[in-house]
Design a protein around this motif. Structure first.
Motif, mmCIF file in Angstrom:
data_model
loop_
_atom_site.group_PDB
_atom_site.id
_atom_site.type_symbol
_atom_site.label_atom_id
_atom_site.label_comp_id
_atom_site.label_asym_id
_atom_site.label_seq_id
_atom_site.Cartn_x
_atom_site.Cartn_y
_atom_site.Cartn_z
ATOM 1 N N GLU A 34 39.255 82.853 53.939
ATOM 2 C CA GLU A 34 40.347 82.130 53.285
ATOM 3 C C GLU A 34 40.131 80.616 53.414
ATOM 4 N N GLY A 35 39.716 80.187 54.597
ATOM 5 C CA GLY A 35 39.483 78.761 54.810
ATOM 6 C C GLY A 35 38.370 78.238 53.925
ATOM 7 N N ALA A 46 40.447 84.854 58.175
ATOM 8 C CA ALA A 46 40.801 83.428 58.216
ATOM 9 C C ALA A 46 39.609 82.587 57.771
ATOM 10 N N VAL A 73 47.220 83.122 53.449
ATOM 11 C CA VAL A 73 47.793 81.824 53.113
ATOM 12 C C VAL A 73 46.790 80.756 53.535
ATOM 13 N N THR A 113 48.230 73.994 61.555
ATOM 14 C CA THR A 113 48.533 75.354 61.986
ATOM 15 C C THR A 113 49.369 76.056 60.927
ATOM 16 N N LEU A 114 49.386 77.386 60.975
ATOM 17 C CA LEU A 114 50.201 78.146 60.037
ATOM 18 C C LEU A 114 51.589 78.341 60.627
ATOM 19 N N ASN A 158 45.834 76.926 54.719
ATOM 20 C CA ASN A 158 46.456 75.696 55.198
ATOM 21 C C ASN A 158 45.504 74.557 54.918
ATOM 22 N N LEU A 159 46.066 73.471 54.452
ATOM 23 C CA LEU A 159 45.257 72.318 54.079
ATOM 24 C C LEU A 159 45.667 71.145 54.941
#
Lengths: 510, 403
Positions: B209-210, B206, B169, B158-159, B171-172
């Motif tokens: 970005e993902g 999202a 941003v 989660t962010l 998230n990995l």
């Protein structure tokens, strides 16, 4: 916080306006205007209404649900959901739940059967035996997760399952804290599930006596310093539970550090008795008078006479009756059922219902489901599903039978919402801000693709799941898709169509 | 939307962008900040132990970390403070001057609620609940250089609040399985979803970005796939994650900001063993991280923080309750290490905050600001944007970050 304060100001302003104008004619006009605004907003097409109710009072439509709700009527559906006992469990589900034997054991039985080995006096615990018993006990968590998912996916009492999720998070307990691996399923069965539509005071009281909560927030150790019962670890005060009762479980504001300390003193001695002297079965709760602080106390400005276990009940009474508690619970319900930023007017209305009905959750929900805000078009389909809601609703919509739950519990883990795995007492959030992230979008789409094309190993070993039929899936969901989604589904090869439907923005929200 | 955000969004909006291409331009400075957040309030008085202070031992008859030289004692740092023995793996970094601490630091807000205090520390606006974004997101918006999908990364599913805001941003996922193949890696599947998520809404952004971050991640991991581990045993848990993170940062030069959080610090009961069991992998992980980064450590600053400290006096169950002041850790090539910074208020009865807690003499924002100004070279105007309304002051922090 400010939003809520704004809400109160807005309501007051409206009242002031009514008083100022005062003329009957204008009042009538105002009422008419408000009424027509409500009816105009409420004119969602019947399909959209049915989908909305299935999405909010439950985990979305399963095959046939849309037709069923349209034939019985929305209002009848809502009333049935508010009265879950009126709907029998399907025999298959009942049999499956019956077979999960650890769900039928009480805390003392669970401790006796699965707890750490008790060494004879003077002997040390055998580390290997301890490890073995911990491994054996894993079945408790597995069965709890299985029961939870089965009911959420299969039970006709959908609102009950939604409220189990709501209250479990409100009174969260973490399965991996100390001995809580033993009681995680019993906690849900005994302290949460029976009270989800009942009175708030009852669920607060049930959680406050349950070994899972007493252990999780350390109150089992909470001891009056210098009391005759001081020994070993039981040496003095522990503020942990007292603080979270006020911050998270009840008022959430309007208390001081001194109130935290006083509540901790009130709760001294509320602990556990498991096995040996406690018998072979029981709820595991034990009030140890010898560790209690019997002094008179001032709590939230009220005098509480020192008299033992009843002090704790008196403190919980005070907290449950507080308008701050009514507001806190109402805000959470409105956020859960209506919108991430709930309308303060709605929160205020629910809080009044809460206070008027002595915290009757069923009555508060009834008011919520008939509020203008619940039916407001801007609040329909606007809640981003939590991972739990997403996974459960996808499997429901797919109509797949589940024998193997690992792919579902594993997915919840990957998405950051493992069942019974929230470490902190605030529980999982249910807002878009908490759950929408780039990586989680990728993972949801991977899951949608695997489920839609029949590659998720949900069937019993040796059997294969069938790919989901895209026509049936679209019917199940009432075919309410945007042009963009319909276009993409139409253009995709048949094998990918179910994946696109389950991975569509419409299905990410509820 | 300013020009920078526009460039970033529009750059990512190109659904047809070749995603497995490497060689995104690295941001200007090449310097980076990694924030590690210890959720649950770590006991700073056990991390950096004031062993020179008798009040410490009087307040904690059963759980104090013994003086240096005694079995299980603190590892002496400067004659007054010592490091928790479970953090022994960090001593070489202290000796090399790459590790420093700021004691009695924290938030000026008095809250002892985990949730409020974390919220304030992540929004960067103590006491103000309505700040919509996190300070690392605002920081990202003022960083110089080209945009890249992995310029700011958060590890985990989660962010976190600290990273949320207008800027994208990534998230990995943590762990070695992150690069396992998944259905979305197949172009036919991804292209079908590209159509659905072509819009400029939250989900579309999202999604893109993902996908971009995933492409970048796979490209970087494939660059030199078979790297020898020099026969070193693979660590597990946090050290393993830290090693992976360091490898990723060393390869993907575009990562400028990284965040990760660790839980399990809320030690109300039996603090001793529990805390040691959590500190040991953290210390080993940070040491592995520094070693794995190699020369990249020169451009990296790691900041370790937690929402508040814990009570000076132990409670009735061999634990500690929610307190106030804590210690912040700084690690990296730019850190003026080998020193405990800040102004130590003492632990005598009259020194304590509200008669029970370590006082806060250094605002956590001032510590972060040192890193932003001197390591990331941000201007005062930028600083005001990241920590709006931050009071002036950096007493006791001179030399914390080398110029």
């Amino acid at each position: 916080m400010t939003a809520r304060i704004d809400g109160r100001i807005a309501v007051n302003a409206k009242r002031v306006k009514l008083v100022e104008t005062g003329l009957p004619m204008k009042l009538v006009l105002l009422v008419v205007l408000v009424f027509s605004a409500v009816t105009a907003r409420a004119e969602l097409p019947p399909d959209a209404k049915a989908l909305h109710v299935l999405n909010r009072l439950g985990f979305g439509p399963a095959p046939g649900d849309m037709r069923r709700i349209e034939s019985m009527g929305i209002e009848n559906y809502i009333q049935a959901q508010l009265d879950p006992e009126s709907m029998p469990l399907p025999p298959k589900l009942a049999a499956q739940l019956d077979g999960l034997d650890t769900l039928h054991l009480d805390p003392v039985q669970l401790f006796g059967k699965y707890g750490p080995p008790l060494p004879a006096r003077g002997e040390k615990i055998d580390p290997q035996a301890a490890k073995d018993s911990r491994r054996r006990a894993h079945v408790i968590l597995e069965q709890a997760a299985q029961a939870r998912l089965l009911r959420a996916m299969e039970s006709p009492r959908q609102l009950q399952e939604v409220m189990v999720d709501f209250w479990f998070n409100h009174f969260n307990v973490f399965a991996e804290k100390g001995l809580d691996y033993l009681w995680i399923g019993a906690y849900e069965e005994e302290a949460i599930r029976p009270h989800v539509l009942g009175h708030f005071r009852d669920i607060l009281g049930a959680t406050a006596r349950h070994p899972a909560m007493l252990f999780y927030l350390d109150n089992w150790l909470n001891t009056a310093p210098d009391s005759p019962g001081v020994h070993g670890q039981f040496e003095g005060l522990n503020e942990n539970y007292a603080r979270e009762i006020m911050e998270l479980h009840t008022v959430s504001r309007g208390y001081t550090q001194q109130d935290v300390v006083t509540l901790a003193q009130i709760l001294t001695g509320r602990g556990l008795r498991l096995g040996r002297f406690g018998g072979d079965a029981g709820d595991g709760f034990f009030f140890d008078r010898r560790r209690h602080d019997f002094s008179d106390k001032m709590f939230l400005g009220q005098k509480i006479k020192g008299r033992g276990e009843a002090e704790g009940e008196a403190a919980l009474d005070l907290l449950a009756k507080s308008p701050d508690t009514a507001r806190h619970i109402s805000y959470e319900l409105a956020q859960y059922f209506v919108s991430d930023q709930p309308d303060p007017v709605l929160v205020d209305k629910l809080a009044r219902r809460f206070l008027d009905t002595d915290g009757n959750i069923r009555a508060v929900l009834d008011a919520l489901f008939h509020s203008q805000q619940f039916w407001d078009e801007k609040n329909v389909g606007n809640k981003f599903k939590t991972p739990y809601e997403y996974v459960v609703s996808a499997v429901r919509a797919s109509g797949e039978d589940v024998d193997n739950f690992r792919p579902l519990t594993g997915m919840l883990q990957q998405l950051g919402q493992p069942l019974y795995g929230c470490q902190t007492p605030d529980g999982y959030k249910n807002t878009q801000a908490a759950w929408l992230s780039p990586d989680s979008m990728m993972r949801r789409l991977n899951f949608a693709t695997a489920l839609g094309s029949g590659y998720l190993p949900l069937a019993a070993p040796g059997q294969r799941s069938e790919p989901v039929d895209p026509e049936r899936l679209a019917d199940t969901l009432g075919r309410q898709f945007s042009l963009r989604t319909s276009g993409a589904v139409d253009a995709a090869p048949r094998m990918l169509k179910p994946a696109l439907i389950l991975g569509s923005p419409e299905f990410m929200r509820r | 939307m300013n020009r920078r955000e526009f460039l970033k969004v529009s750059g990512l909006a190109l659904g047809s962008l070749p995603l497995c291409r490497s060689g995104w331009a690295a941001p200007g400075s090449g310097r980076r900040l990694v924030v590690v957040f210890l959720r649950g309030a770590v006991d700073g008085l056990s991390v950096v132990v004031p062993h020179g202070e008798s009040a410490y031992y009087e307040s904690r008859p059963t759980i104090a970390i013994p003086r240096p030289g005694i079995e299980g004692g603190a590892l002496d740092l400067d004659g007054h403070f010592g490091l928790h023995p479970a953090l022994a793996a960090l001593m070489p970094l202290w000796q090399q001057g790459a590790l420093a601490f700021v004691h009695a630091s924290g938030s000026p807000d008095p809250s002892r609620s985990h949730f409020d205090a974390q919220d304030y520390m992540e929004s960067g606006t103590p006491g103000a609940k309505n700040t919509s974004d996190g300070w690392m997101n605002r920081l990202l918006s003022v960083l110089p250089g080209e945009r890249s999908p992995t310029e700011a990364v958060s590890f985990g599913p989660t962010l976190p609040r600290i990273m949320t805001g207008k800027m994208n941003v990534a998230n990995l996922p943590m762990g070695k399985n992150a690069a396992h193949p998944m259905p979305m890696d197949r172009p036919i599947i991804a292209e079908a979803f590209d159509r659905i998520y072509a819009g400029d809404d939250d989900l579309g952004r999202a999604y893109r970005e993902g996908k971009a971050a995933r492409g970048q991640l796979l490209a970087e991991l494939q660059k030199d796939g078979k790297e020898a581990d020099n026969g070193a045993p693979m660590p597990t848990g946090f050290p393993s994650d830290a090693q992976w993170l360091a490898k990723l940062i060393a390869r993907d030069k575009s990562i400028s900001l990284a965040f990760l959080a660790l839980g399990g610090w809320d030690t109300h009961v039996n603090q001793g063993g529990q805390l040691a069991n959590h500190l040991r992998p953290l210390g080993e992980g940070l040491a592995v991280f520094a070693r794995e980064l190699g020369p990249e450590l020169a451009d990296t600053t790691v900041l370790v923080m937690s929402e508040f400290g814990r009570t000076v006096r132990e409670n009735g169950n061999g634990g500690t309750d929610h307190g106030h002041g804590n210690v912040m850790w700084l690690l990296g090539g730019a850190v003026g290490g080998g020193k405990v910074y800040g102004s130590w208020p003492g632990l005598g009865g009259q020194d304590l905050y509200q008669g029970r807690d370590l006082a806060v003499t250094t605002d956590f924002r001032h510590v972060a600001a040192q890193v932003l100004q001197r390591h990331l070279r941000l201007s005062d105007a930028h600083l005001e944007r990241i920590f709006p309304g931050m009071p002036a002051g950096n007493a006791g922090l001179s030399g914390l970050i080398k110029a």
